[in-house]
Design a protein around this motif. Structure first.
Motif, PDB file in Angstrom:
ATOM      1  N   PRO A 173       0.841  -1.188   0.014  1.00 12.57           N
ATOM      2  CA  PRO A 173      -0.183  -0.197  -0.241  1.00 12.57           C
ATOM      3  C   PRO A 173       0.864   1.411  -0.096  1.00 12.57           C
ATOM      4  CG  PRO A 173      -0.141  -1.078   2.180  1.00 12.57           C
ATOM      5  CD  PRO A 173       0.620  -1.859   1.241  1.00 12.57           C
ATOM      6  N   GLY A 174       1.883   1.321   0.652  1.00  7.17           N
ATOM      7  CA  GLY A 174       2.896   2.186   0.618  1.00  7.17           C
ATOM      8  C   GLY A 174       3.847   2.510  -0.608  1.00  7.17           C
ATOM      9  N   GLY A 175       3.814   1.524  -1.656  1.00  7.91           N
ATOM     10  CA  GLY A 175       4.650   1.619  -2.873  1.00  7.91           C
ATOM     11  C   GLY A 175       6.142   1.441  -2.491  1.00  7.91           C
ATOM     12  N   MET A 176       6.294   0.821  -1.500  1.00  7.67           N
ATOM     13  CA  MET A 176       7.897   0.290  -1.070  1.00  7.67           C
ATOM     14  C   MET A 176       8.732  -0.483  -2.494  1.00  7.67           C
ATOM     15  SD  MET A 176       8.409   1.176   1.965  1.00  7.67           S
ATOM     16  CE  MET A 176       7.584   1.846   3.299  1.00  7.67           C
ATOM     17  N   GLY A 177       7.730  -1.234  -3.257  1.00  7.94           N
ATOM     18  CA  GLY A 177       8.395  -2.036  -4.209  1.00  7.94           C
ATOM     19  C   GLY A 177       8.877  -3.276  -3.810  1.00  7.94           C
ATOM     20  N   ASN A 178       9.574  -3.958  -4.761  1.00  5.95           N
ATOM     21  CA  ASN A 178      10.149  -5.158  -4.384  1.00  5.95           C
ATOM     22  C   ASN A 178      10.836  -5.228  -3.158  1.00  5.95           C
ATOM     23  OD1 ASN A 178      10.195  -4.793  -7.351  1.00  5.95           O
ATOM     24  ND2 ASN A 178      10.621  -6.737  -7.788  1.00  5.95           N
ATOM     25  N   SER A 179      10.599  -6.587  -2.191  1.00  5.42           N
ATOM     26  CA  SER A 179      11.034  -6.656  -1.102  1.00  5.42           C
ATOM     27  C   SER A 179      12.772  -6.797  -1.571  1.00  5.42           C
ATOM     28  CB  SER A 179      10.706  -8.019  -0.378  1.00  5.42           C
ATOM     29  OG  SER A 179      10.704  -9.242  -1.223  1.00  5.42           O
ATOM     30  N   ARG A 180      13.642  -6.516  -0.632  1.00  3.08           N
ATOM     31  CA  ARG A 180      14.995  -6.392  -0.624  1.00  3.08           C
ATOM     32  C   ARG A 180      15.607  -6.134   0.790  1.00  3.08           C
ATOM     33  NH1 ARG A 180      12.276  -2.486  -2.447  1.00  3.08           N
ATOM     34  NH2 ARG A 180      12.578  -0.243  -2.281  1.00  3.08           N
ATOM     35  N   ALA A 181      16.950  -6.585   0.900  1.00  6.70           N
ATOM     36  CA  ALA A 181      17.747  -6.401   1.950  1.00  6.70           C
ATOM     37  C   ALA A 181      19.105  -6.643   1.854  1.00  6.70           C
ATOM     38  CB  ALA A 181      17.014  -7.215   3.290  1.00  6.70           C
ATOM     39  N   GLY A 182      19.881  -6.102   2.768  1.00  6.47           N
ATOM     40  CA  GLY A 182      21.284  -6.412   2.706  1.00  6.47           C
ATOM     41  C   GLY A 182      22.084  -5.708   3.870  1.00  6.47           C
ATOM     42  N   SER A 183      23.317  -5.769   3.867  1.00  8.48           N
ATOM     43  CA  SER A 183      24.234  -5.409   5.011  1.00  8.48           C
ATOM     44  C   SER A 183      25.474  -4.782   4.326  1.00  8.48           C
ATOM     45  CB  SER A 183      24.136  -6.465   6.154  1.00  8.48           C
ATOM     46  OG  SER A 183      24.927  -6.025   7.314  1.00  8.48           O
ATOM     47  N   PHE A 184      25.962  -3.994   5.060  1.00  9.08           N
ATOM     48  CA  PHE A 184      27.264  -3.186   4.503  1.00  9.08           C
ATOM     49  C   PHE A 184      28.146  -2.546   5.376  1.00  9.08           C
ATOM     50  CE2 PHE A 184      24.118   0.020   4.497  1.00  9.08           C
ATOM     51  CZ  PHE A 184      24.908   1.403   4.626  1.00  9.08           C
ATOM     52  N   ARG A 185      29.316  -2.298   5.319  1.00 11.23           N
ATOM     53  CA  ARG A 185      30.245  -1.596   6.071  1.00 11.23           C
ATOM     54  C   ARG A 185      30.355  -0.183   5.692  1.00 11.23           C
ATOM     55  NH1 ARG A 185      32.043  -4.540  10.625  1.00 11.23           N
ATOM     56  NH2 ARG A 185      33.530  -2.899  10.622  1.00 11.23           N
ATOM     57  N   THR A 186      30.321   0.743   6.591  1.00 14.21           N
ATOM     58  CA  THR A 186      30.457   2.307   6.143  1.00 14.21           C
ATOM     59  C   THR A 186      32.015   2.456   6.613  1.00 14.21           C
ATOM     60  OG1 THR A 186      29.746   2.731   8.543  1.00 14.21           O
ATOM     61  CG2 THR A 186      28.035   2.496   6.821  1.00 14.21           C
ATOM     62  N   ASP A 187      32.779   1.650   7.008  1.00 15.49           N
ATOM     63  CA  ASP A 187      33.973   2.296   7.407  1.00 15.49           C
ATOM     64  C   ASP A 187      35.312   2.092   6.523  1.00 15.49           C
ATOM     65  OD1 ASP A 187      33.811  -0.386   7.876  1.00 15.49           O
ATOM     66  OD2 ASP A 187      35.029  -0.642   9.736  1.00 15.49           O
ATOM     67  N   VAL A 188      34.842   1.318   5.284  1.00 13.85           N
ATOM     68  CA  VAL A 188      35.667   0.994   4.383  1.00 13.85           C
ATOM     69  C   VAL A 188      35.391   1.437   3.048  1.00 13.85           C
ATOM     70  CG1 VAL A 188      37.081  -0.666   5.873  1.00 13.85           C
ATOM     71  CG2 VAL A 188      35.247  -1.246   4.582  1.00 13.85           C
ATOM     72  N   ALA A 189      36.250   1.467   1.984  1.00 11.00           N
ATOM     73  CA  ALA A 189      35.564   1.810   0.852  1.00 11.00           C
ATOM     74  C   ALA A 189      36.510   0.891  -0.303  1.00 11.00           C
ATOM     75  CB  ALA A 189      35.782   2.944   0.160  1.00 11.00           C
TER      76      ALA A 189
END
Length: 375
Positions: A90-106
């Protein structure tokens, strides 16, 4: 049920009221402006049963991801990511999806990143794998690349993401048939800032790859950013299907200059697998990187017996003909057609050896089983 292909194929306009193809989540709260650390080498095995230091990649309301730590295959813990269905959305979220990431390295122009893919829902059409070179992370803004295995299409993909949308398949390998009772490892790397290598392994043999995607982004879009573990539901909308995958043993590194030699990318018959052809062809693909393969140095053996060099076909290029863009890369492709019909169920061993331009000898030995159809 309608399939809304976000990562591959035609997608609806971004402003479509019923579906907004975004990687929405807490990511919207993270600003890319902070200075990122230069990665040397980092690993996580999740054996502590926590994901401390990782940022969750999840929808903010219904369809919120669940992160758990089931047993792995070595007496420790793994990392399960589950994205529930978004239902009638109902809120237009779209396809379900999920993940996990690190913000301290590139990751930057030279990197290697890999992770085990232990389990996944093989019934649901979904994409599972890695996102890399992520930047501008937020609703309607995320840029980067996706390196995924598609359970729906049975393909490997590297896809360009622009403003949270598929903006083109960069590389693809079609017809990758996996066994859901096996466990696999995926590895993405780059040695020059623009040539991506996505290798796929069965965990029974982590030295010898099954197959690969090799590609270059003609648009030259992205050159650095974060990396994420990721799963994405292909069937939308759905009351019953989401996305689900279990990862383990994440490792990322930036190799020093000159330390990424010519590398084997594809082997056939595939290591640890069954060859279904009556007369299979042995093939080896070797990709040039910091060093180059010397085609004249290549040797191949079958069950301990050297195959005469004159019997080998050696193409001084690597060909990835499924790619929509660049198809040919430096290296070598070795082929040898087996003329003997082996007994059904018999095991066989191939060994390839080559020397690179640094004078280093590389050897790969792998085993496969003859399993042609019974007539």
């Amino acid at each position: 049920m309608n399939e809304i292909p976000v990562l591959h194929g035609v997608h609806p306009p971004f402003a479509h009221g019923a579906f907004r193809p975004v990687f929405a989540s807490a990511l919207a709260l993270f600003l890319w402006g902070a200075v990122q650390s230069r990665l040397e080498a980092q690993s996580w095995d999740f054996n502590t049963g926590t994901d401390s230091g990782w940022t969750h990649y999840t929808l903010p309301a219904y369809g919120a991801a669940v992160f758990t730590f089931p047993p792995d295959d070595a007496g420790g813990k793994a990392y399960r990511i589950y994205a529930p269905p978004t239902g009638d959305d109902p809120g237009g979220m779209g396809n379900s999806r999920a993940g996990s990431f690190r913000t301290d390295v590139a990751l930057a122009d030279r990197f290697v990143v890999g992770v085990d893919m232990l389990e996944w829902n093989n019934v649901w059409p979904q994409e599972t794998g890695l996102l890399f070179y992520l930047s501008d992370i937020g609703l309607g803004a995320t840029d980067g690349y996706a390196a995924t295995y598609s359970t729906g299409y049975r393909n490997l993909y590297i896809t360009r993401i622009t403003d949270e949308r598929d903006s083109g398949t960069v590389g693809v390998l079609e017809g990758v048939m996996v066994d859901p009772t096996h466990r696999y490892r995926i590895e993405v790397s780059c040695h020059d800032g623009f040539t991506f290598l996505f290798r796929f392994f069965d965990k029974v043999d982590l030295v010898n790859p099954w197959c690969s995607v090799i590609c270059q982004d003609a648009a030259g879009s992205y050159y650095s950013g974060l990396c994420a573990l990721f799963c994405w539901q292909r069937t939308y909308p759905s009351l019953t299907e989401g996305a689900e995958v279990t990862f383990d043993n994440y490792h990322a590194a930036i190799p020093a200059a000159g330390t990424m030699p010519a590398i084997v990318t594809d082997l056939s018959p595939q290591p640890g697998a069954k060859a279904t052809a009556f007369h299979p062809t042995v093939s080896v693909t070797i990709m040039d990187r910091d060093t180059y393969v010397d085609p004249a140095s290549i040797t191949l053996s079958l069950d301990g017996a050297p195959i005469p060099y004159a019997s080998l076909t050696i193409d001084p290029m690597v060909h990835k003909t499924d790619n929509p863009g660049v198809e040919d890369f430096g290296g070598a492709t070795v082929t040898y057609p087996i003329t003997t019909m082996f007994p059904w169920g018999s095991q066989h061993t191939n060994q390839v050896r080559f020397v690179d331009t640094a004078g280093v000898t590389h050897t790969h030995t792998w085993v496969w089983t003859s399993a042609y159809p019974n007539l």
